[in-house]
Design a protein around this motif. Structure first.
Motif, PDB file in Angstrom:
ATOM      1  N   ARG A   1     -15.897  -8.058   1.456  1.00 43.69           N
ATOM      2  CA  ARG A   1     -16.906  -9.133   1.395  1.00 43.69           C
ATOM      3  C   ARG A   1     -17.208  -9.513  -0.046  1.00 43.69           C
ATOM      4  O   ARG A   1     -17.290 -10.692  -0.391  1.00 43.69           O
ATOM      5  CB  ARG A   1     -18.188  -8.705   2.120  1.00 43.69           C
ATOM      6  N   ALA A   2     -17.365  -8.510  -0.905  1.00 43.26           N
ATOM      7  CA  ALA A   2     -17.654  -8.780  -2.320  1.00 43.26           C
ATOM      8  C   ALA A   2     -16.495  -9.524  -2.985  1.00 43.26           C
ATOM      9  O   ALA A   2     -16.713 -10.485  -3.727  1.00 43.26           O
ATOM     10  CB  ALA A   2     -17.945  -7.472  -3.051  1.00 43.26           C
ATOM     11  N   LEU A   3     -15.273  -9.093  -2.704  1.00 44.72           N
ATOM     12  CA  LEU A   3     -14.114  -9.770  -3.283  1.00 44.72           C
ATOM     13  C   LEU A   3     -13.990 -11.205  -2.772  1.00 44.72           C
ATOM     14  O   LEU A   3     -13.658 -12.113  -3.541  1.00 44.72           O
ATOM     15  CB  LEU A   3     -12.829  -8.993  -2.973  1.00 44.72           C
ATOM     16  N   LEU A   4     -14.269 -11.417  -1.500  1.00 41.83           N
ATOM     17  CA  LEU A   4     -14.216 -12.775  -0.945  1.00 41.83           C
ATOM     18  C   LEU A   4     -15.241 -13.686  -1.618  1.00 41.83           C
ATOM     19  O   LEU A   4     -14.962 -14.855  -1.882  1.00 41.83           O
ATOM     20  CB  LEU A   4     -14.453 -12.759   0.568  1.00 41.83           C
ATOM     21  N   GLU A   5     -16.424 -13.170  -1.892  1.00 47.45           N
ATOM     22  CA  GLU A   5     -17.448 -13.975  -2.552  1.00 47.45           C
ATOM     23  C   GLU A   5     -17.019 -14.378  -3.958  1.00 47.45           C
ATOM     24  O   GLU A   5     -17.212 -15.528  -4.372  1.00 47.45           O
ATOM     25  CB  GLU A   5     -18.790 -13.240  -2.591  1.00 47.45           C
ATOM     26  N   VAL A   6     -16.427 -13.461  -4.692  1.00 41.86           N
ATOM     27  CA  VAL A   6     -15.929 -13.781  -6.034  1.00 41.86           C
ATOM     28  C   VAL A   6     -14.818 -14.816  -5.945  1.00 41.86           C
ATOM     29  O   VAL A   6     -14.779 -15.782  -6.710  1.00 41.86           O
ATOM     30  CB  VAL A   6     -15.461 -12.508  -6.766  1.00 41.86           C
ATOM     31  N   LEU A   7     -13.911 -14.625  -4.995  1.00 40.84           N
ATOM     32  CA  LEU A   7     -12.807 -15.562  -4.814  1.00 40.84           C
ATOM     33  C   LEU A   7     -13.318 -16.943  -4.405  1.00 40.84           C
ATOM     34  O   LEU A   7     -12.848 -17.961  -4.897  1.00 40.84           O
ATOM     35  CB  LEU A   7     -11.829 -15.020  -3.776  1.00 40.84           C
ATOM     36  N   ARG A   8     -14.315 -16.985  -3.525  1.00 41.61           N
ATOM     37  CA  ARG A   8     -14.888 -18.261  -3.102  1.00 41.61           C
ATOM     38  C   ARG A   8     -15.513 -18.996  -4.291  1.00 41.61           C
ATOM     39  O   ARG A   8     -15.330 -20.195  -4.455  1.00 41.61           O
ATOM     40  CB  ARG A   8     -15.941 -18.053  -2.013  1.00 41.61           C
ATOM     41  N   SER A   9     -16.197 -18.268  -5.141  1.00 42.83           N
ATOM     42  CA  SER A   9     -16.803 -18.869  -6.335  1.00 42.83           C
ATOM     43  C   SER A   9     -15.734 -19.436  -7.259  1.00 42.83           C
ATOM     44  O   SER A   9     -15.885 -20.523  -7.801  1.00 42.83           O
ATOM     45  CB  SER A   9     -17.634 -17.836  -7.088  1.00 42.83           C
ATOM     46  N   ALA A  10     -14.657 -18.693  -7.429  1.00 41.36           N
ATOM     47  CA  ALA A  10     -13.576 -19.145  -8.304  1.00 41.36           C
ATOM     48  C   ALA A  10     -12.873 -20.368  -7.733  1.00 41.36           C
ATOM     49  O   ALA A  10     -12.415 -21.236  -8.469  1.00 41.36           O
ATOM     50  CB  ALA A  10     -12.570 -18.019  -8.521  1.00 41.36           C
ATOM     51  N   ARG A  11     -12.794 -20.473  -6.421  1.00 42.12           N
ATOM     52  CA  ARG A  11     -12.098 -21.581  -5.761  1.00 42.12           C
ATOM     53  C   ARG A  11     -12.993 -22.793  -5.534  1.00 42.12           C
ATOM     54  O   ARG A  11     -12.527 -23.840  -5.125  1.00 42.12           O
ATOM     55  CB  ARG A  11     -11.544 -21.128  -4.411  1.00 42.12           C
ATOM     56  N   SER A  12     -14.294 -22.672  -5.765  1.00 40.88           N
ATOM     57  CA  SER A  12     -15.210 -23.768  -5.448  1.00 40.88           C
ATOM     58  C   SER A  12     -14.945 -25.024  -6.269  1.00 40.88           C
ATOM     59  O   SER A  12     -15.355 -26.109  -5.883  1.00 40.88           O
ATOM     60  CB  SER A  12     -16.660 -23.314  -5.631  1.00 40.88           C
ATOM     61  N   GLU A  13     -14.227 -24.884  -7.362  1.00 43.56           N
ATOM     62  CA  GLU A  13     -13.938 -26.037  -8.209  1.00 43.56           C
ATOM     63  C   GLU A  13     -12.690 -26.801  -7.768  1.00 43.56           C
ATOM     64  O   GLU A  13     -12.416 -27.884  -8.273  1.00 43.56           O
ATOM     65  CB  GLU A  13     -13.787 -25.576  -9.658  1.00 43.56           C
ATOM     66  N   LEU A  14     -11.953 -26.278  -6.801  1.00 38.56           N
ATOM     67  CA  LEU A  14     -10.748 -26.947  -6.320  1.00 38.56           C
ATOM     68  C   LEU A  14     -11.101 -28.071  -5.361  1.00 38.56           C
ATOM     69  O   LEU A  14     -12.173 -28.094  -4.769  1.00 38.56           O
ATOM     70  CB  LEU A  14      -9.836 -25.941  -5.614  1.00 38.56           C
ATOM     71  N   SER A  15     -10.162 -28.967  -5.172  1.00 38.67           N
ATOM     72  CA  SER A  15     -10.377 -30.041  -4.203  1.00 38.67           C
ATOM     73  C   SER A  15     -10.455 -29.445  -2.805  1.00 38.67           C
ATOM     74  O   SER A  15     -10.013 -28.336  -2.562  1.00 38.67           O
ATOM     75  CB  SER A  15      -9.222 -31.048  -4.267  1.00 38.67           C
ATOM     76  N   ALA A  16     -11.007 -30.187  -1.866  1.00 35.60           N
ATOM     77  CA  ALA A  16     -11.176 -29.698  -0.496  1.00 35.60           C
ATOM     78  C   ALA A  16      -9.847 -29.281   0.117  1.00 35.60           C
ATOM     79  O   ALA A  16      -9.750 -28.266   0.798  1.00 35.60           O
ATOM     80  CB  ALA A  16     -11.845 -30.761   0.359  1.00 35.60           C
ATOM     81  N   GLN A  17      -8.789 -30.040  -0.147  1.00 32.30           N
ATOM     82  CA  GLN A  17      -7.482 -29.716   0.426  1.00 32.30           C
ATOM     83  C   GLN A  17      -6.938 -28.416  -0.170  1.00 32.30           C
ATOM     84  O   GLN A  17      -6.427 -27.565   0.544  1.00 32.30           O
ATOM     85  CB  GLN A  17      -6.499 -30.854   0.182  1.00 32.30           C
ATOM     86  N   ASP A  18      -7.062 -28.255  -1.480  1.00 33.84           N
ATOM     87  CA  ASP A  18      -6.544 -27.056  -2.136  1.00 33.84           C
ATOM     88  C   ASP A  18      -7.354 -25.813  -1.797  1.00 33.84           C
ATOM     89  O   ASP A  18      -6.842 -24.710  -1.835  1.00 33.84           O
ATOM     90  CB  ASP A  18      -6.530 -27.239  -3.654  1.00 33.84           C
ATOM     91  N   SER A  19      -8.630 -25.990  -1.486  1.00 33.26           N
ATOM     92  CA  SER A  19      -9.484 -24.836  -1.257  1.00 33.26           C
ATOM     93  C   SER A  19      -9.617 -24.458   0.214  1.00 33.26           C
ATOM     94  O   SER A  19     -10.337 -23.538   0.547  1.00 33.26           O
ATOM     95  CB  SER A  19     -10.873 -25.090  -1.861  1.00 33.26           C
TER      96      SER A  19
END
Length: 146
Positions: free
Chosen positions: A52-70
């Protein structure tokens, strides 16, 4: 870091299931597996606190990508996962280790903490006979728990 989570999720998920994982399938404590090779493939897999902790970090890092890429959690194919696993294995100097060996180790460890039916449901096995393929507890370890 995404690769650490990828290998962490393998405890309960097959490589193809991990690669198909979409952010829409990620809830706070579980992920919904929609892709798989068995009829038990559509299931909800509980996440460890570490995952869960790793997913949250990954989600934060990916939040800047476009909707399709993320949309995809990992944006990797199974062949890429295989290549990454082989590369990590080589860096560690390990010769005879396979993706399913990691899955078997994780399943054996989870068997110490979960009821057998919960374990089978979590890893996506419709019958308990399939589970024996991955369960590799040593007789000495079982004896120590008696």
């Amino acid at each position: 870091m995404g690769h650490a989570l990828l290998f962490s999720l393998e405890t309960a998920m097959r490589a193809g299931e991990v690669c198909a994982l979409q952010w829409a399938d990620v809830a706070p404590t579980v992920v919904t597996v929609r892709a798989g090779k068995t009829r038990a493939a559509a299931r909800r897999v509980p996440l460890s606190p570490y995952a869960r902790a790793l997913l949250e970090v990954l989600r934060s890092a990916r939040s800047e990508l476009s909707a399709q890429d993320s949309a995809s959690v990992f944006a990797l194919s199974t062949s890429q996962v295989d290549a990454l696993f082989r590369k990590a294995r080589a860096r560690c100097g390990i010769e005879d280790l396979h993706w399913h060996d990691a899955r078997a180790t994780a399943i054996t460890r989870l068997a110490r903490r979960l009821d057998i039916l919960d374990l089978a449901r979590m890893i996506g096995h419709a019958n308990l006979g399939e589970l024996r393929t991955y369960y590799r507890e040593r007789a000495e370890d079982i004896a120590a728990r008696l």
